[in-house]
Scaffold this active site. Structure first.
Site, PDB file in Angstrom:
ATOM      1  CB  ALA A  84      -1.162  -0.163   1.180  1.00 38.53           C
ATOM      2  CD  GLU A  88      -1.481  -7.873   4.529  1.00 35.28           C
ATOM      3  OE1 GLU A  88      -1.719  -7.070   2.877  1.00 35.28           O
ATOM      4  OE2 GLU A  88      -0.895  -8.569   4.533  1.00 35.28           O
TER       5      GLU A  88
END
Length: 647
Positions: A62, A124
């Site tokens: 991201a 994550e």
């Protein structure tokens, strides 16, 4: 310039992403890929698409500048679904790292190929969240539930060969990646295409698997919430239809984004990114580091040498006599031999690392080294004698560093020629494992020398933090107050075992008294005795009473706790109760939660004092020291973050 460009090699289209530095999935890139699907589906001459990235990596995840902001269309889950549903099959050509959202994009492709040194993963949980675009739902459809659980709950990537064996990628490309990926795509479209990943079946494990996985994940997480939530998402993927599992994953992802743990881990992430290259040194050129030396081959010196060799640089070890040289080289060899036993190194790799270390007693061998790190006994006379020799034999521009943990670097460097090249580099043991490096300049240290200290930190893959000069620098100064506060609670009647249990429950691997027993109570005792001998007023501690009773920790069979021979499990000690009885009040009902709050508050208060004195430049620097040097739980952000969040 567009971050996405399209080219064609006959009937194979190539979509190239160029969004430096790491091809992060920002809005422009998501939109560019979204539009590329439509353009290439509309082109009848195109039969397949290769997705490849410019620069040093595939889509690495991201866009961190979007962290904490509302999502903007096109959202990543819809983009991945759009690529997966494309009329023309896409092939992800991976180099560098395909992590997080980048790997989720690759999962949307019909095929995945990679260079041998590439890696894929779902990290994550290290940011307090779970994958949000199908990572937990598609991954088990490729590699099975067990591998998906291992990957996603730990957040650790897999190298291409292991990813191939697991079924996460379809081929490892030797040679030119684009050429190999185009050839793979051309061959693939001549065969029946596999189902999209979302349409593939999952072999659901039985309930016993999940029970054991939940126990293992909870133990490893040590209080972090995201690993259990990612496990639940993978379980949902194995037990319900794809669309329902995707909804569950996205809901979980969105719920975790706003949590305190996610905020803490984001703060730590950004602090770690900034630490190796301080803004104040941005325009300062470090000195070259091609050949280093270490004085002292004990546990610390051997660890420093191992870290330098892991970075690929040759090292000279200096010791006081031939016997000490042999012992030091043996200590270094044990580090690398341990790597072989753990499967981290081959015998050949370990031998190469050993071959890069030269041992001698002759300081004249240092005539051409760029940096020398002193790691001898923590006694001022011994250290000064070393630097006298270094001043006589090293180049005048060679950086000279001391690894002291408590002594004032200024006193060590007294009389050193060209003191601008002197600096404190406080490693933490074992130095080849621990990430923290406290960098301690003196008033005479030049900016170039300071920049070189940080360059060494980058080279050794450390988290470098600059500290001013005070007793214990940042970390050991806070440790001293933490231990004193813990003893203060004991004096008020809080049981030793409850204090340790409180800090374990908070997320530390050990409480303060267990940790002292492991390291040895006599270390701090000798420091206090030295200060007393120098005329300082150092009050008696409870630890002093135990050491004088020959209770120095595990090594003597007892410290704060009793230990049975061959067993490191601490046992509550009646002897300690008796020895300290006169110092301890009636038993307190203070809860574990209140104990942890009090002790973390003491750490933060000392951290604030350190900030006020200019010893540290920011709260995040203090938090990095505590996380990487003292085992403070990363997901709590450090004592400064945790206290601010509580207030």
């Amino acid at each position: 310039m567009s971050v996405v460009t399209i080219a064609r090699q006959g009937d194979i289209a190539t979509v190239t992403v160029d969004n430096p530095p790491v091809n992060a999935l920002g809005l422009a890139l998501r939109q560019g890929l979204w539009d590329a699907v439509a353009e290439l589906d509309a082109d009848p001459a195109v039969r397949a698409v290769v997705l490849i990235c410019a620069g040093r990596t595939f889509i690495a995840g991201a866009d961190v500048t979007e962290f904490g902001k509302p999502p903007v269309e096109p959202h990543l889950p819809e983009l991945v679904a759009r690529i997966e549903a494309a009329e023309k099959p896409w092939v992800a050509a991976i180099h560098g790292s395909a992590l997080g959202g980048g790997f989720e994009v690759a999962l949307g492709c019909r095929f995945r190929v990679a260079l041998p040194d590439a890696s894929v993963g779902l990290p994550e949980v290290t940011l307090g969240i779970i994958p949000g675009a199908g990572g937990t739902v598609r991954t088990p459809r490729l590699c099975g539930v067990e591998t998906a659980v291992d990957m996603a709950t730990a957040g650790k990537p897999l190298r291409a060969p292991k990813a191939l064996a697991a079924g996460l990628i379809d081929a490892v490309i030797e040679g030119d990646l684009l050429e190999g990926a185009v050839a793979f795509a051309r061959a693939a479209i001549e065969q029946p295409l596999p189902l999209p990943v979302s349409a593939r079946e999952i072999a659901a494990p039985d309930a016993a698997f999940w029970t054991e996985a939940e126990k293992a994940v909870a133990k490893a997480a040590k209080g972090a919430a995201a690993p259990a939530r990612v496990l639940a998402s993978i379980r949902k993927a194995a037990e319900v239809p794809f669309t329902e599992a995707m909804d569950f994953e996205r809901e979980t992802f969105m719920a975790l984004r706003g949590t305190e743990q996610a905020a803490a881990l984001r703060t730590v992430f950004f602090a770690e990114r900034a630490a190796p290259r301080p803004a104040a040194l941005r325009d300062v050129q470090p000195l070259p580091l091609k050949k280093l030396a270490v004085i002292g081959g004990g546990t610390m010196g051997a660890g420093i040498i191992a870290a330098i060799r892991d970075a690929g640089l040759p090292v000279i070890l200096i010791e006081r006599d031939d016997e000490a040289v042999a012992r030091g080289l043996s200590n270094v060899a044990k580090v690398f031999d341990g790597g072989v036993k753990r499967g981290k190194l081959t015998e050949a790799q370990a031998q190469t690392l050993k071959d890069g270390v030269t041992g001698t007693t002759d300081y004249a061998a240092l005539v051409d080294v760029d940096m020398v790190i002193e790691a001898v006994f923590e006694e001022i006379g011994v250290k000064r004698a070393v630097f006298t020799q270094l001043g006589e034999h090293c180049r005048t521009d060679a950086v000279l560093a001391t690894n002291t943990s408590y002594l004032d670097p200024r006193t060590i460097a007294e009389g050193l020629p060209n003191p601008s090249r002197f600096i404190g580099l406080h490693f933490f043991s074992p130095a080849n494992v621990m990430k923290l490096l406290e960098i301690v300049p003196t008033p005479e240290t030049s900016p170039e020398t300071l920049a070189t200290g940080f360059a060494l930190g980058r080279l050794l893959k450390k988290i470098p933090v600059q500290s001013g000069i005070c007793e214990g620098f940042i970390g050991n100064r806070i440790l001293k107050r933490y231990r004193a506060a813990a003893e203060g609670l004991v004096r008020k009647g809080v049981p030793i075992a409850r204090i340790d249990a409180a800090m374990r429950s908070y997320g530390l691997a050990m409480g303060p008294f267990e940790a002292q027993d492991l390291g040895g109570l006599d270390i701090a005792y000798l420091q206090r005795e030295g200060a007393r001998a120098a005329g300082q007023d150092v009050p008696e501690t409870l630890g002093d009473i135990l050491v004088r009773a020959d209770r120095k920790g595990q090594k003597t069979g007892g410290g704060w706790y009793d230990y049975v021979a061959g067993d490191r499990k601490p046992q509550v000690s009646a002897t300690v109760t008796e020895l300290l009885a006169a110092q301890i009040g009636p038993e307190s009902a203070m809860s574990e939660a209140d104990v942890a709050t009090a002790l973390v508050g003491e750490m933060a208060a000392e951290g604030q004092a350190i900030l006020n004195e200019g010893i540290a430049s920011s709260p995040t620097d203090i938090d990095l020291v505590e996380i990487h040097g003292y085992g403070f739980p990363r997901w709590r952000g450090g004592p400064m973050f945790a206290t601010r969040a509580r207030d």
